[in-house]
Design a protein around this motif. Sequence first.
Motif, PDB file in Angstrom:
ATOM      1  N   CYS A  15       1.127  -1.226   0.525  1.00  0.00           N
ATOM      2  CA  CYS A  15       0.058   0.076  -0.201  1.00  0.00           C
ATOM      3  C   CYS A  15       0.789   0.930  -0.209  1.00  0.00           C
ATOM      4  O   CYS A  15       0.712   2.501  -0.350  1.00  0.00           O
ATOM      5  CB  CYS A  15      -0.853   0.187   1.154  1.00  0.00           C
ATOM      6  N   VAL A  16       1.984   0.962   0.851  1.00  0.00           N
ATOM      7  CA  VAL A  16       2.773   2.422   1.133  1.00  0.00           C
ATOM      8  C   VAL A  16       4.817   2.494   0.394  1.00  0.00           C
ATOM      9  O   VAL A  16       4.842   3.225   0.613  1.00  0.00           O
ATOM     10  CB  VAL A  16       2.827   2.881   2.181  1.00  0.00           C
ATOM     11  N   SER A  17       4.343   1.295  -0.576  1.00  0.00           N
ATOM     12  CA  SER A  17       5.340   0.882  -1.186  1.00  0.00           C
ATOM     13  C   SER A  17       6.994   1.172  -0.044  1.00  0.00           C
ATOM     14  O   SER A  17       7.656   2.315  -0.082  1.00  0.00           O
ATOM     15  CB  SER A  17       5.798   2.076  -2.144  1.00  0.00           C
ATOM     16  N   ALA A  74      -6.001  -3.459  -4.000  1.00  0.00           N
ATOM     17  CA  ALA A  74      -5.793  -4.864  -3.847  1.00  0.00           C
ATOM     18  C   ALA A  74      -6.063  -5.059  -1.997  1.00  0.00           C
ATOM     19  O   ALA A  74      -6.802  -5.930  -2.136  1.00  0.00           O
ATOM     20  CB  ALA A  74      -4.278  -5.215  -4.497  1.00  0.00           C
ATOM     21  N   ALA A  75      -5.469  -4.019  -1.911  1.00  0.00           N
ATOM     22  CA  ALA A  75      -5.854  -4.850  -0.260  1.00  0.00           C
ATOM     23  C   ALA A  75      -7.358  -4.413   0.144  1.00  0.00           C
ATOM     24  O   ALA A  75      -7.931  -5.223   1.095  1.00  0.00           O
ATOM     25  CB  ALA A  75      -5.182  -3.633   0.868  1.00  0.00           C
ATOM     26  N   ALA A  76      -7.540  -3.280  -0.377  1.00  0.00           N
ATOM     27  CA  ALA A  76      -9.759  -3.688  -0.053  1.00  0.00           C
ATOM     28  C   ALA A  76     -10.287  -4.612  -0.884  1.00  0.00           C
ATOM     29  O   ALA A  76     -11.178  -4.981  -0.391  1.00  0.00           O
ATOM     30  CB  ALA A  76      -9.734  -2.312  -0.975  1.00  0.00           C
ATOM     31  N   SER A  77      -9.963  -5.678  -1.539  1.00  0.00           N
ATOM     32  CA  SER A  77     -10.600  -6.462  -2.978  1.00  0.00           C
ATOM     33  C   SER A  77     -10.387  -7.485  -1.285  1.00  0.00           C
ATOM     34  O   SER A  77     -11.250  -8.721  -1.479  1.00  0.00           O
ATOM     35  CB  SER A  77     -10.556  -6.554  -4.070  1.00  0.00           C
ATOM     36  N   THR A  78      -8.974  -7.982  -1.004  1.00  0.00           N
ATOM     37  CA  THR A  78      -8.686  -8.543  -0.304  1.00  0.00           C
ATOM     38  C   THR A  78      -9.106  -8.837   1.280  1.00  0.00           C
ATOM     39  O   THR A  78      -9.034 -10.190   1.993  1.00  0.00           O
ATOM     40  CB  THR A  78      -7.176  -9.305  -0.138  1.00  0.00           C
ATOM     41  N   ASP A  94     -13.150   0.456  -0.210  1.00  0.00           N
ATOM     42  CA  ASP A  94     -12.388   1.021   1.146  1.00  0.00           C
ATOM     43  C   ASP A  94     -11.523   0.466   1.969  1.00  0.00           C
ATOM     44  O   ASP A  94     -11.069  -0.575   2.285  1.00  0.00           O
ATOM     45  CB  ASP A  94     -13.539   1.214   2.585  1.00  0.00           C
ATOM     46  N   PHE A  95     -10.087   1.271   2.284  1.00  0.00           N
ATOM     47  CA  PHE A  95      -8.758   0.416   3.097  1.00  0.00           C
ATOM     48  C   PHE A  95      -8.717   1.636   3.421  1.00  0.00           C
ATOM     49  O   PHE A  95      -7.956   2.645   2.839  1.00  0.00           O
ATOM     50  CB  PHE A  95      -8.383  -0.409   1.978  1.00  0.00           C
ATOM     51  N   SER A  96      -8.339   1.688   4.432  1.00  0.00           N
ATOM     52  CA  SER A  96      -7.988   3.486   5.018  1.00  0.00           C
ATOM     53  C   SER A  96      -6.950   2.446   6.443  1.00  0.00           C
ATOM     54  O   SER A  96      -6.858   2.236   7.119  1.00  0.00           O
ATOM     55  CB  SER A  96      -8.414   4.227   5.860  1.00  0.00           C
ATOM     56  N   LEU A  97      -5.413   3.765   5.842  1.00  0.00           N
ATOM     57  CA  LEU A  97      -3.873   2.697   6.576  1.00  0.00           C
ATOM     58  C   LEU A  97      -3.630   3.835   7.465  1.00  0.00           C
ATOM     59  O   LEU A  97      -2.835   5.050   6.797  1.00  0.00           O
ATOM     60  CB  LEU A  97      -3.642   2.440   5.454  1.00  0.00           C
ATOM     61  N   PHE A  98      -3.863   3.643   9.167  1.00  0.00           N
ATOM     62  CA  PHE A  98      -2.525   5.106   9.776  1.00  0.00           C
ATOM     63  C   PHE A  98      -1.455   3.356   9.768  1.00  0.00           C
ATOM     64  O   PHE A  98      -1.963   2.440  10.877  1.00  0.00           O
ATOM     65  CB  PHE A  98      -3.842   4.461  11.435  1.00  0.00           C
ATOM     66  N   LEU A  99      -0.316   4.614   9.842  1.00  0.00           N
ATOM     67  CA  LEU A  99       0.912   3.697  10.082  1.00  0.00           C
ATOM     68  C   LEU A  99       1.795   4.910  11.260  1.00  0.00           C
ATOM     69  O   LEU A  99       0.825   6.156  11.556  1.00  0.00           O
ATOM     70  CB  LEU A  99       1.704   4.388   9.192  1.00  0.00           C
ATOM     71  N   TYR A 100       2.279   3.843  12.466  1.00  0.00           N
ATOM     72  CA  TYR A 100       2.516   4.771  13.585  1.00  0.00           C
ATOM     73  C   TYR A 100       4.022   4.233  13.748  1.00  0.00           C
ATOM     74  O   TYR A 100       4.565   3.304  13.545  1.00  0.00           O
ATOM     75  CB  TYR A 100       1.951   4.568  14.726  1.00  0.00           C
ATOM     76  N   PRO A 108      -6.426   6.679   0.386  1.00  0.00           N
ATOM     77  CA  PRO A 108      -6.737   6.956  -1.651  1.00  0.00           C
ATOM     78  C   PRO A 108      -7.418   6.989  -2.661  1.00  0.00           C
ATOM     79  O   PRO A 108      -8.351   7.568  -3.073  1.00  0.00           O
ATOM     80  CB  PRO A 108      -5.253   6.773  -2.261  1.00  0.00           C
ATOM     81  N   LEU A 109      -8.382   5.578  -2.013  1.00  0.00           N
ATOM     82  CA  LEU A 109      -9.637   5.366  -2.429  1.00  0.00           C
ATOM     83  C   LEU A 109     -10.518   5.797  -2.435  1.00  0.00           C
ATOM     84  O   LEU A 109     -12.287   5.608  -2.602  1.00  0.00           O
ATOM     85  CB  LEU A 109      -9.491   3.489  -2.166  1.00  0.00           C
ATOM     86  N   ASP A 110     -10.383   6.985  -1.383  1.00  0.00           N
ATOM     87  CA  ASP A 110     -12.156   8.477  -0.638  1.00  0.00           C
ATOM     88  C   ASP A 110     -11.412   9.364  -1.206  1.00  0.00           C
ATOM     89  O   ASP A 110     -11.762  10.492  -0.141  1.00  0.00           O
ATOM     90  CB  ASP A 110     -12.127   7.778   0.856  1.00  0.00           C
TER      91      ASP A 110
END
Length: 306
Positions: A146-148, A193-197, A203-209, A226-228
């Motif tokens: 998702c974030v390379s 791909a993350a959303a579909s799987t 919808d797939f929102s990612l929070f990194l910390y 980005p999907l939103d």
Amino acid sequence: MNSLSYTTVDVFTSTRFEGNPLAVMTDARDLSDAAMQTIAAEFGYSEVTFVLPPENLENTARVRIFTPTMEVPFAGHPNVGTAFVLGQQSEIFGRPIGDKLRFEENAGLVEVALQRREGRVTAATIRAPQPLEIGDTIPEAVIASCVSIDPASIRKNTHAPVFASVGLNFAVSELESLEALAAASPNLNGFQAAASTTTGSHDFSLFLYVRPTAAPWKIRARMFAPLDNVIEDPATGSASAALCAYLVSLRPEADINQHITIEQGVEMGRRSVIELDVVKKAGTVTDVTISGSCVPVMRGEIILQD
């Protein structure tokens, strides 16, 4: 209705043009759902709120929250910012505004406490509307795609990447360093791909910390959706609340009152500071509050009819 008044504020900051911008329509009566969605898309902010009379007169207002592409049941910075804007008014829908507000939202009732300095509203504290829910774990390869980033930079000492929610669902994942966090760059194909799987939706929102070893309750974060149509969000109170509730739930102590600070938006040049308090009793997280300052930016009107 020929025009619609709006106010914008920067949320989770005391510095104008930092934090997370929010547009608030303080009287959205007569607007259709489609009109609300169109207006939210026009602003292009991560969220826009529309204030309506409450269904139950014991509450302050009904608040609807729209991203550029859809309505969401709950979000942190829209609640803090909307409360701040309404707190500048003497009344709403013919009723006086006090220091305690209650918003009817799709996720449930959201309680708000306004903070004032010399009689002027400066900040607000909101309570998460739903208990902590933990979903499925997520493979490191999915997060990395998702974030390379290198999957090896994902830290799993405390928890594997996982879905968490206190009203809005996020994938949360810890990284090993600030350098890894700074290197994250959203990849649309990876998110699709993350959303579909994982969610079976769009919808797939990612929070990194990152949590510093010396100060584990002072967290640095980034959020991508980005999907939103939200490439990166400068401040995400709902994700911060879900993460903090989850981290406190993992602690071995049965009873904790933990204060946590999350810094977000630094890499975007829109630094935000989100203050959270999590209460855990008898092994269960019972309360999560989100606090932040706000600063007004713009006022204007949207022309609805020529």
